[in-house]
Scaffold this motif. Structure first.
Motif, PDB file in Angstrom:
ATOM      1  N   VAL A   1      48.781  12.844  47.008  1.00  0.00           N
ATOM      2  CA  VAL A   1      49.396  14.168  47.153  1.00  0.00           C
ATOM      3  C   VAL A   1      50.189  14.219  48.455  1.00  0.00           C
ATOM      4  CG1 VAL A   1      48.871  16.619  47.559  1.00  0.00           C
ATOM      5  CG2 VAL A   1      47.748  15.396  45.682  1.00  0.00           C
ATOM      6  N   ARG A   2      49.570  13.757  49.534  1.00  0.00           N
ATOM      7  CA  ARG A   2      50.254  13.766  50.826  1.00  0.00           C
ATOM      8  C   ARG A   2      51.561  12.968  50.757  1.00  0.00           C
ATOM      9  NH1 ARG A   2      50.992  16.932  53.991  1.00  0.00           N
ATOM     10  NH2 ARG A   2      48.881  17.264  54.754  1.00  0.00           N
ATOM     11  N   ALA A   3      51.510  11.790  50.136  1.00  0.00           N
ATOM     12  CA  ALA A   3      52.710  10.948  50.053  1.00  0.00           C
ATOM     13  C   ALA A   3      53.810  11.661  49.265  1.00  0.00           C
ATOM     14  CB  ALA A   3      52.368   9.605  49.397  1.00  0.00           C
ATOM     15  N   MET A   4      53.408  12.412  48.256  1.00  0.00           N
ATOM     16  CA  MET A   4      54.392  13.075  47.388  1.00  0.00           C
ATOM     17  C   MET A   4      55.024  14.297  48.039  1.00  0.00           C
ATOM     18  SD  MET A   4      55.678  12.745  44.343  1.00  0.00           S
ATOM     19  CE  MET A   4      54.832  12.403  42.814  1.00  0.00           C
ATOM     20  N   VAL A   5      54.244  15.092  48.773  1.00  0.00           N
ATOM     21  CA  VAL A   5      54.784  16.343  49.331  1.00  0.00           C
ATOM     22  C   VAL A   5      55.360  16.170  50.735  1.00  0.00           C
ATOM     23  CG1 VAL A   5      53.279  17.815  47.939  1.00  0.00           C
ATOM     24  CG2 VAL A   5      52.535  17.133  50.242  1.00  0.00           C
ATOM     25  N   GLY A   6      55.078  15.028  51.367  1.00  0.00           N
ATOM     26  CA  GLY A   6      55.580  14.787  52.721  1.00  0.00           C
ATOM     27  C   GLY A   6      54.646  15.340  53.781  1.00  0.00           C
ATOM     28  N   ALA A   7      54.935  14.999  55.030  1.00  0.00           N
ATOM     29  CA  ALA A   7      54.034  15.363  56.128  1.00  0.00           C
ATOM     30  C   ALA A   7      54.075  16.861  56.423  1.00  0.00           C
ATOM     31  CB  ALA A   7      54.412  14.574  57.380  1.00  0.00           C
ATOM     32  N   ASP A   8      55.208  17.508  56.094  1.00  0.00           N
ATOM     33  CA  ASP A   8      55.426  18.881  56.531  1.00  0.00           C
ATOM     34  C   ASP A   8      55.032  19.899  55.450  1.00  0.00           C
ATOM     35  OD1 ASP A   8      56.154  20.589  58.556  1.00  0.00           O
ATOM     36  OD2 ASP A   8      58.194  20.849  57.773  1.00  0.00           O
ATOM     37  N   TYR A   9      53.878  19.718  54.862  1.00  0.00           N
ATOM     38  CA  TYR A   9      53.436  20.633  53.802  1.00  0.00           C
ATOM     39  C   TYR A   9      51.917  20.674  53.836  1.00  0.00           C
ATOM     40  CZ  TYR A   9      53.505  23.016  49.268  1.00  0.00           C
ATOM     41  OH  TYR A   9      53.367  23.936  48.260  1.00  0.00           O
ATOM     42  N   THR A  10      51.358  21.863  53.664  1.00  0.00           N
ATOM     43  CA  THR A  10      49.912  22.016  53.833  1.00  0.00           C
ATOM     44  C   THR A  10      49.143  21.545  52.594  1.00  0.00           C
ATOM     45  OG1 THR A  10      50.199  23.799  55.421  1.00  0.00           O
ATOM     46  CG2 THR A  10      48.084  23.711  54.285  1.00  0.00           C
ATOM     47  N   VAL A  11      48.190  20.648  52.856  1.00  0.00           N
ATOM     48  CA  VAL A  11      47.330  20.115  51.799  1.00  0.00           C
ATOM     49  C   VAL A  11      45.883  20.279  52.254  1.00  0.00           C
ATOM     50  CG1 VAL A  11      46.638  18.051  50.508  1.00  0.00           C
ATOM     51  CG2 VAL A  11      49.051  18.387  51.124  1.00  0.00           C
ATOM     52  N   GLY A  12      45.053  20.881  51.400  1.00  0.00           N
ATOM     53  CA  GLY A  12      43.633  21.042  51.716  1.00  0.00           C
ATOM     54  C   GLY A  12      42.768  20.435  50.636  1.00  0.00           C
ATOM     55  N   MET A  13      41.461  20.384  50.913  1.00  0.00           N
ATOM     56  CA  MET A  13      40.503  19.875  49.922  1.00  0.00           C
ATOM     57  C   MET A  13      39.264  20.754  49.961  1.00  0.00           C
ATOM     58  SD  MET A  13      39.475  17.122  47.838  1.00  0.00           S
ATOM     59  CE  MET A  13      40.374  15.663  48.303  1.00  0.00           C
ATOM     60  N   ARG A  14      38.827  21.182  48.779  1.00  0.00           N
ATOM     61  CA  ARG A  14      37.581  21.969  48.701  1.00  0.00           C
ATOM     62  C   ARG A  14      36.410  21.056  48.351  1.00  0.00           C
ATOM     63  NH1 ARG A  14      35.310  27.353  45.494  1.00  0.00           N
ATOM     64  NH2 ARG A  14      35.327  28.550  47.405  1.00  0.00           N
ATOM     65  N   ILE A  15      35.304  21.242  49.060  1.00  0.00           N
ATOM     66  CA  ILE A  15      34.125  20.392  48.908  1.00  0.00           C
ATOM     67  C   ILE A  15      32.876  21.272  48.834  1.00  0.00           C
ATOM     68  CG2 ILE A  15      32.650  18.731  50.183  1.00  0.00           C
ATOM     69  CD1 ILE A  15      35.060  17.349  49.044  1.00  0.00           C
ATOM     70  N   SER A  16      31.942  20.875  47.966  1.00  0.00           N
ATOM     71  CA  SER A  16      30.662  21.594  47.888  1.00  0.00           C
ATOM     72  C   SER A  16      29.562  20.613  47.521  1.00  0.00           C
ATOM     73  CB  SER A  16      30.725  22.666  46.794  1.00  0.00           C
ATOM     74  OG  SER A  16      30.793  22.065  45.510  1.00  0.00           O
ATOM     75  N   GLN A  17      28.344  21.072  47.652  1.00  0.00           N
ATOM     76  CA  GLN A  17      27.215  20.332  47.076  1.00  0.00           C
ATOM     77  C   GLN A  17      26.888  20.927  45.695  1.00  0.00           C
ATOM     78  OE1 GLN A  17      24.184  18.835  50.082  1.00  0.00           O
ATOM     79  NE2 GLN A  17      24.619  20.896  50.875  1.00  0.00           N
ATOM     80  N   GLY A  18      26.745  22.236  45.626  1.00  0.00           N
ATOM     81  CA  GLY A  18      26.402  22.903  44.375  1.00  0.00           C
ATOM     82  C   GLY A  18      27.534  22.850  43.361  1.00  0.00           C
ATOM     83  N   LYS A  19      27.191  23.092  42.118  1.00  0.00           N
ATOM     84  CA  LYS A  19      28.144  22.998  41.012  1.00  0.00           C
ATOM     85  C   LYS A  19      27.970  24.201  40.085  1.00  0.00           C
ATOM     86  CE  LYS A  19      26.834  18.328  41.727  1.00  0.00           C
ATOM     87  NZ  LYS A  19      27.782  18.232  42.842  1.00  0.00           N
ATOM     88  N   VAL A  20      28.992  24.500  39.305  1.00  0.00           N
ATOM     89  CA  VAL A  20      28.839  25.648  38.396  1.00  0.00           C
ATOM     90  C   VAL A  20      27.696  25.421  37.418  1.00  0.00           C
ATOM     91  CG1 VAL A  20      31.225  26.507  38.547  1.00  0.00           C
ATOM     92  CG2 VAL A  20      30.653  24.825  36.799  1.00  0.00           C
ATOM     93  N   ASN A  21      27.346  24.172  37.165  1.00  0.00           N
ATOM     94  CA  ASN A  21      26.259  23.883  36.228  1.00  0.00           C
ATOM     95  C   ASN A  21      25.030  23.287  36.935  1.00  0.00           C
ATOM     96  OD1 ASN A  21      27.619  21.498  36.855  1.00  0.00           O
ATOM     97  ND2 ASN A  21      27.019  20.528  34.939  1.00  0.00           N
ATOM     98  N   ASP A  22      24.993  23.365  38.266  1.00  0.00           N
ATOM     99  CA  ASP A  22      23.853  22.843  39.042  1.00  0.00           C
ATOM    100  C   ASP A  22      23.971  23.388  40.471  1.00  0.00           C
ATOM    101  OD1 ASP A  22      21.912  21.450  40.369  1.00  0.00           O
ATOM    102  OD2 ASP A  22      22.738  19.454  40.008  1.00  0.00           O
ATOM    103  N   TYR A  23      23.455  24.618  40.655  1.00  0.00           N
ATOM    104  CA  TYR A  23      23.646  25.308  41.941  1.00  0.00           C
ATOM    105  C   TYR A  23      22.921  24.654  43.103  1.00  0.00           C
ATOM    106  CZ  TYR A  23      25.372  29.203  39.143  1.00  0.00           C
ATOM    107  OH  TYR A  23      26.090  29.986  38.286  1.00  0.00           O
TER     108      TYR A  23
END
Ligand SMILES: Cc1cc2nc3c(=O)[nH]c(=O)nc-3n(C[C@H](O)[C@H](O)[C@H](O)COP(=O)(O)O)c2cc1C
Length: 366
Positions: A219-241
């Protein structure tokens, strides 16, 4: 809250400047057309949060390809030009009301329960998901057994995330958030019991986080350095809280360091309670997931999970354990939460009725 409350300070994430640190959490509302095209209802729904003073809106999970990524019927996509163009009025309406908007890219993988484009589902391994499909997204009964994704398909999936990110950039979004959380395909790779692969994508934590890192890099390579890219991370899941990473803090170190090194501008952690200790005392020093993301990732962190009281929201920022807070259910109940909090006005309680019997946007939300 006072005018000098940390929540009201501007912040920069990547090149993106936010007027405050109050975000709307991503929330799937299955209100697109059958073909995944964003609608006028969505435009009005999202604009209301912007008018209510939120600095950032993260959209609902949006599917990146016309293959196996769609999770729910009537979910929006950004997998072709028609879908991408339909987002443009949503973006414009939010911008006109003074907020920024980031698109969440989501591949449902084995949790797909409604896909207009393909039969069947894929996952890292042929492991049937725990739990039952979500009724408010038109699901019923057990999840289907997924097929194990091939190495060629993994390369394609990575490329599809990147192409979708480019479409989001063209449509005017201020950034993209890669959905690596809540049990969807990237989290299925990260999770020990859903990933039973014996190749370079399975086994150690380093191997299980590899696909997330590759997607972030692509994603970073495709949008270039000057564009905001984030990542969401969790332990729990919609089917395993209640799922927890087996190696606690040691896993957090590997995961957050590698994602930051892959070039994300921010990490977005979600826990049932953002302020609770993330792991047990035997495998950590008792910190929160957001705190570990900040410590190991060294990039701005968005914290989510039961932060709906202005006191809790300000406290997590004041402690330096997060930089931005994201509100889910509290934002649905209070589209003007930032204004209410700033003026010390009372807040409305969230009522699940708004998501019943189906989670689509209701007329009262327009
Ligand atoms: C109706 C609904 C839809 C959601 N859809 C998504 C989604 O598309 N992507 C995502 O990352 N999280 C999704 N979530 C999770 C929220 O972003 C958030 O993590 C959760 O509501 C907990 O935050 P809260 O305590 O502020 O409500 C959804 C939550 C709700 C209530």
């Amino acid at each position: 809250m006072t005018p000098d409350s940390p929540l009201l300070h501007p912040i920069k994430i990547g090149p993106l400047v936010l007027k405050n640190r109050i975000a709307v959490a991503p929330m799937t509302r299955i209100s697109a057309t059958e073909d995944g095209v964003a609608t006028e209802d969505m435009q009005r729904y999202y604009a209301r949060f912007a008018k209510g003073g939120f600095g950032l809106i993260i959209t609902e999970g949006t599917y990146p390809d016309l293959s196996y990524s769609q999770g729910y019927l009537y979910q929006p996509g950004i997998a072709n030009e028609q879908q991408a163009e339909a987002w443009r009025p949503v973006v414009n309406a939010v911008h006109e009301a003074g907020a920024k908007i980031v698109l969440q890219l989501m591949h449902a993988g084995a949790l797909s329960q409604g896909n207009r484009w393909k039969e069947g589902s894929i996952g890292p391994s042929a492991v049937q998901p725990k739990g039952e499909q979500l009724a408010f997204y038109r699901g019923a009964g057990a999840y289907a057994m997924p097929r194990e994704i091939t190495l060629d398909e993994i390369s394609q999936l990575t490329q599809d995330f990147a192409t979708a990110a480019k479409r989001a950039q063209h449509a005017g979004f201020d950034g993209v958030e890669i959905h690596g959380a809540n049990g969807y395909i990237l989290d299925q790779f990260l999770t020990d019991y859903t990933n039973q692969r014996t190749d370079r994508y399975g086994g150690s934590t380093e191997n299980r986080v590899r696909l997330l890192v590759e997607v972030a890099r692509a994603v970073r390579a495709m949008v270039g350095a000057d564009y905001t890219v984030g990542m969401r991370i969790s332990q729990g899941k919609v089917n395993d809280y209640v799922h927890k990473w087996a190696n606690g803090q040691a896993d957090a170190q590997i995961i957050f360091q590698q994602l930051a090194a892959a070039g994300v501008d921010y990490l977005h952690t979600t826990e049932h309670e953002a302020q609770a200790a993330a792991f047990g005392t035997t495998n950590s020093d008792g910190g929160t997931l957001a705190g570990y993301a900040k410590h190991f990732g060294r990039v701005p962190v968005i914290a989510n999970g039961k932060l709906g009281s202005p006191e809790a929201a300000n406290a997590i920022l004041a402690d330096g354990k997060a930089d931005i807070i994201a509100l889910g259910k509290t934002a649905l109940a209070n589209r003007d939460w930032p204004q209410r909090a700033a003026n010390r006005q009372p807040l409305e309680e969230f009522d699940f009725a708004v998501l019943q019997p189906l989670a689509h946007i209701k007329p009262s939300e327009l």
